[in-house]
Design an enzyme around this catalytic site. Structure first.
Site, PDB file in Angstrom:
ATOM      1  CG  HIS A 122      -8.918 -29.958   7.611  1.00  0.00           C
ATOM      2  ND1 HIS A 122     -10.145 -29.152   7.184  1.00  0.00           N
ATOM      3  CD2 HIS A 122      -9.162 -31.148   7.860  1.00  0.00           C
ATOM      4  CE1 HIS A 122     -10.256 -30.142   7.237  1.00  0.00           C
ATOM      5  NE2 HIS A 122     -10.725 -31.273   7.492  1.00  0.00           N
ATOM      6  CG  ASP A 157     -10.380 -26.080   6.715  1.00  0.00           C
ATOM      7  OD1 ASP A 157      -9.283 -26.275   6.865  1.00  0.00           O
ATOM      8  OD2 ASP A 157     -11.219 -26.811   7.077  1.00  0.00           O
ATOM      9  N   GLY A 228     -10.863 -38.146   5.485  1.00  0.00           N
ATOM     10  CA  GLY A 228     -10.873 -38.429   4.891  1.00  0.00           C
ATOM     11  C   GLY A 228     -11.181 -38.004   3.552  1.00  0.00           C
ATOM     12  CG  ASN A 229     -15.290 -38.369   1.705  1.00  0.00           C
ATOM     13  OD1 ASN A 229     -15.423 -39.639   2.692  1.00  0.00           O
ATOM     14  ND2 ASN A 229     -15.048 -38.003   0.444  1.00  0.00           N
ATOM     15  CB  SER A 230     -11.124 -32.903   4.912  1.00  0.00           C
ATOM     16  OG  SER A 230     -12.275 -33.521   5.570  1.00  0.00           O
ATOM     17  N   GLY A 286     -13.649  -1.002   6.751  1.00  0.00           N
ATOM     18  CA  GLY A 286     -13.151  -0.952   7.697  1.00  0.00           C
ATOM     19  C   GLY A 286     -14.240  -0.026   8.224  1.00  0.00           C
ATOM     20  CB  VAL A 287     -18.160  -0.036   9.492  1.00  0.00           C
ATOM     21  CG1 VAL A 287     -17.278   1.166   8.204  1.00  0.00           C
ATOM     22  CG2 VAL A 287     -18.166  -1.227   8.486  1.00  0.00           C
ATOM     23  CB  ILE A 289     -21.468  -3.475  10.686  1.00  0.00           C
ATOM     24  CG1 ILE A 289     -21.139  -5.207  10.124  1.00  0.00           C
ATOM     25  CG2 ILE A 289     -20.956  -2.555   9.952  1.00  0.00           C
ATOM     26  CD1 ILE A 289     -21.067  -5.705   8.782  1.00  0.00           C
TER      27      ILE A 289
END
Length: 494
Positions: A122, A157, A228-230, A286-287, A289
């Site tokens: 992001h 992310d 800003g720490n992201s 492919g299940v 659940i």
């Protein structure tokens, strides 16, 4: 001979001061030992560690061209008496339709000397230009360097960038996030609120937090994390990255001591794939659940509520291998499965094309099925037609708080089901019943009871009787809504 005990008593009395001194000395030694251990656990200063790792932390500035606006939207409400005034003001300054450049700030860290940089997706999503600013220090680039996007993964992310520098860059390594314990000291670094390089310290507050994604594994920390720490790193006391700072929980947008960092063991898998392929390649079983609850476990005869219950097996690797709806996956590729979230992460982190052993609980016994995984990104899923609540018809039965009817051609048409569909349709539901509390609604289709196909009202009566004869307190139903199946256990108390 009688004076002997008196002599022994006097001797013991004489030794008491010696014992007292000994125990006091031992206690003082223990206190000093505890203090020494505490001093090792929490150093007097974090400066040496910060100086060691900070050269690898970077500030990230992104810019995006934003189309100009034709009016004063966002400045004054539409219809306001000031609307014409602001439009004339914009026109005079030729700003009305002129594109403008918007900037944003974030953080990241270098993971290789040849310039690979990790940050949050992001932070750079939609950016036209990405500039990397390095921590000031010997050997570090003094100017901002442009970065290219190698690959991104919105699911976790995470984004991987690449810069070209004249000299080898200082970098940091990933640590094992699974060894991080609640209470361990950590350091967060980054560019909070655009103030430049900053260090904050705290502890690991919690582990295995989930926010919104299927692959979430967040470390919660009280180290100060702000906007800003992201994308910045979360370090352990060895200087290894154990998390990527991603989000905060806050009522006002600022740090209140609840921050979240994506665990490094998730990040390393993503980064390796982005570096190799430019995209993620996750395993696909492919299940569909759901978690095994206590009442579902009791209805199925499981000893404990764990594993992942298969509700549907569409075309794909699991169907080809012979997995069935109603199977409970207990183990995947040699590792126990605790719940659906754990299974999704295990499968996603497994190599595409790998043949794995899946241990399932089926009809009271365990079986091992060998499945060759597909690629999740390539999986095609069909969206089934939506169901609508049918009109009331004849031949109904009320049981377990539900009014049920056998599926016929008219109902199949109303519900948009295939001609081959079978089951009992919920036409009404008692809103005070357990069934309503567990989410059943009019229009739901019940296709199985007691893990056996259901097509008649008499068959449902048989399943209820069989469950009671077996001493079961609940009956397991397979319910479909909008094409999505799930198991629900309803109590059988009279």
């Amino acid at each position: 001979m009688k004076p002997q005990p008196i002599a022994r008593a006097r001797h013991a009395e004489a030794l008491r001061p010696v014992h007292r001194v000994f125990w006091m000395g031992l206690l003082a030694f223990a206190v000093l030992l505890v203090q020494a251990i505490a001093a090792q656990a929490r150093p007097e200063s974090l400066a040496p560690l910060a100086e060691q790792i900070s050269p690898a932390v970077v500030n990230i500035t992104t810019s995006t061209v934003v189309e100009g606006r034709t009016g004063p939207q966002g400045i004054v409400p539409e219809g306001s008496p000031f609307e014409d005034f602001f439009r004339e003001f914009q026109d005079r300054n030729n700003d009305g339709n002129r594109p403008r450049r918007s900037s944003a700030l974030g953080s990241g860290f270098v993971i290789s000397e040849d310039g690979y940089v990790v940050t949050n997706n992001h932070v750079i999503e939609g950016a036209d230009e990405i500039l990397i600013e390095f921590f000031p220090g010997e050997g570090q680039p003094t100017e901002r360097l442009p970065a290219e996007v190698v690959g991104t993964d919105p699911n976790t992310d995470i984004a991987l960038l690449k810069v070209e520098a004249d000299n080898p860059l200082r970098f940091v390594s990933f640590g094992d996030s699974d060894t991080a314990r609640v209470g361990d000291w950590v350091i967060a670094m980054g560019n909070p609120l655009g103030q430049g390089f900053s260090v904050s310290a705290g502890i690991v507050s919690a582990r295995n937090r989930a926010l919104s994604g299927s692959y979430d594994d967040y470390i919660q920390t009280d180290a100060a994390i702000n906007r800003g720490n992201s994308g910045g790193p979360l370090f352990n006391m060895s200087g290894d990255v154990i998390g990527v700072n991603t989000a905060i929980l806050s009522p006002n947008g600022g740090s209140i001591g609840i921050g979240f960092s994506m665990a490094s063991n998730v990040v390393t898998s993503v980064v390796d794939q982005l570096r190799q392929f430019g995209e993620t390649r996750r395993g696909w079983l492919g299940v569909r659940i759901q978690d095994v609850t206590d009442d579902v476990a009791e209805a199925m005869g499981l000893e404990r509520a764990s594993g992942a219950l298969i509700t549907d097996v569409p075309d794909g690797p699991a169907k080809d291998a012979g997995l069935l709806a109603g199977d409970v996956i207990l183990s995947f590729d040699g590792r126990d499965v605790s719940d659906t979230r754990g299974l999704v992460r295990q499968v996603g982190n497994t190599e595409v094309g790998k043949a794995v052993r899946v241990v399932v609980f089926r009809e009271g016994n365990t079986q091992t099925v060998r499945v060759t995984l597909g690629r999740r990104e390539d999986a095609e899923r069909e969206v089934p037609a939506a169901m609508t609540a049918p009109e009331a018809i004849e031949n109904e039965k009320s049981v377990l708080g539900l009014t049920l009817s056998v599926l016929n051609d008219e109902l199949r048409s109303q519900l948009g089901l295939a001609d081959s569909a079978e089951g009992l349709v919920v036409t009404e539901i008692d809103e005070t019943s357990e069934a309503f509390e567990k989410g059943l609604r009019a229009g739901d289709l019940i296709t199985e009871a007691g893990q056996q196909k259901l097509s008649t009202l008499a068959a449902l009566d048989d399943r209820i009787e069989e469950a009671r004869d077996a001493g079961r307190k609940s009956l397991l139903l397979l319910v479909r809504r909008d094409g999505d199946p799930r198991f629900v256990a309803l109590g059988l108390e009279e």
